[in-house]
Scaffold this motif. Structure first.
Motif, short mmCIF file in Angstrom:
data_model
loop_
_atom_site.label_atom_id
_atom_site.label_comp_id
_atom_site.label_asym_id
_atom_site.label_seq_id
_atom_site.Cartn_x
_atom_site.Cartn_y
_atom_site.Cartn_z
N ALA A 1 0.83 -1.21 0.00
CA ALA A 1 0.00 0.00 0.00
C ALA A 1 0.86 1.26 0.00
O ALA A 1 1.94 1.29 0.60
N ARG B 1 -6.48 8.03 -5.57
CA ARG B 1 -7.61 7.27 -5.02
C ARG B 1 -7.39 7.01 -3.54
O ARG B 1 -6.29 7.21 -3.04
N LEU B 2 -8.43 6.53 -2.89
CA LEU B 2 -8.34 6.16 -1.49
C LEU B 2 -9.03 4.82 -1.32
O LEU B 2 -10.21 4.68 -1.66
N ASP B 3 -8.32 3.83 -0.82
CA ASP B 3 -8.86 2.49 -0.64
C ASP B 3 -9.04 2.11 0.82
O ASP B 3 -9.91 1.31 1.15
N ILE B 4 -8.18 2.63 1.69
CA ILE B 4 -8.18 2.22 3.09
C ILE B 4 -8.10 3.47 3.97
O ILE B 4 -7.27 4.34 3.74
N GLN C 1 -15.04 8.71 -1.66
CA GLN C 1 -13.90 8.31 -2.50
C GLN C 1 -13.90 6.80 -2.72
O GLN C 1 -13.62 6.31 -3.81
N MET C 2 -14.21 6.05 -1.67
CA MET C 2 -14.25 4.59 -1.77
C MET C 2 -15.42 4.14 -2.65
O MET C 2 -15.29 3.16 -3.40
N ASN D 1 -14.49 3.97 -6.14
CA ASN D 1 -13.68 2.80 -6.47
C ASN D 1 -14.50 1.51 -6.50
O ASN D 1 -14.04 0.50 -7.02
N HIS E 1 -15.13 -0.10 -3.81
CA HIS E 1 -14.70 -0.88 -2.64
C HIS E 1 -13.90 0.03 -1.71
O HIS E 1 -13.44 1.09 -2.10
N GLY E 2 -13.72 -0.44 -0.49
CA GLY E 2 -12.90 0.30 0.47
C GLY E 2 -12.88 -0.42 1.80
O GLY E 2 -13.65 -1.35 2.05
N ARG E 3 -11.97 0.01 2.64
CA ARG E 3 -11.80 -0.56 3.97
C ARG E 3 -11.68 0.57 4.97
O ARG E 3 -10.86 1.47 4.80
N ILE F 1 -17.72 -1.72 0.80
CA ILE F 1 -16.89 -1.07 1.81
C ILE F 1 -17.08 -1.80 3.14
O ILE F 1 -18.19 -1.86 3.66
#
Length: 176
Positions: A19, A72-75, A117-118, A121, A123-125, A167
């Motif tokens: 990451a 982007r932002l995933d987590i 933001q998630m 995408n 998805h996200g955490r 998410i």
């Protein structure tokens, strides 16, 4: 917070898994820069963004900085917390509010900025850091336990509301 302690270890663990990370701190920029250097030495990408997440504008700015820099932002790892120690009868209202702002309101503001933001995408955490005192009670930390129990409910609400959209939200509750 990722400049020290548990936050530092989380940042290094995420970087070890590939990451890119934002190293956030409130006051110790030198410590944040050290962690960013450690992340980069592992072959991952890092930026330092100093922000007091108790300030809604700075919290939102932190999320914006991550998206601007990495695209982007995933987590989202919410590792902001304030540890005060006072008997219930001795907690000044100002201290109660300060703990609630840091331990409960700032995670809300961060999640509110991160989740859109998630959703982009698909998805996200979201990972929040709680504490065992939310479940057990703790002498001198009624305000911390109350805020962390509220954070647990916020985390569960995020999971229920946004789980169907990819998410996930979970709380880690470190203890002794």
């Amino acid at each position: 917070g990722a400049a020290k302690n548990i936050g530092r270890e989380i940042a290094l663990m995420l970087a070890g898994d590939g990451a890119s990370v934002v190293i956030n701190g409130k006051t110790d920029k030198a410590a944040a820069e050290v962690v960013a250097g450690e992340v980069e030495a592992m072959g991952a990408k890092a930026i330092v963004h100093m922000a007091d997440v108790a300030d809604p504008d700075q919290a939102t700015g932190l999320i914006d900085a991550a998206v601007t820099h990495f695209g982007r932002l995933d987590i989202l790892v919410v590792n902001a917390g304030m540890r005060r120690q006072n008997s219930i009868v001795d907690i000044p209202l100002e201290e109660w509010r300060e703990v609630m702002t840091m331990d409960l309101e700032s995670p809300f503001v961060l999640a509110k900025a991160a989740i859109p933001q998630m959703l982009k995408n698909g998805h996200g955490r979201v990972v929040t850091l709680g504490g065992t005192s939310a479940h057990t009670g703790n002498i001198g930390r009624a305000h911390v336990g109350a805020a962390k129990m509220g954070l647990l409910s916020l985390t569960r609400s995020i999971a229920v509301e946004f789980g169907p959209q990819g998410i996930t939200a979970n709380m880690v509750a470190p203890g002794h």
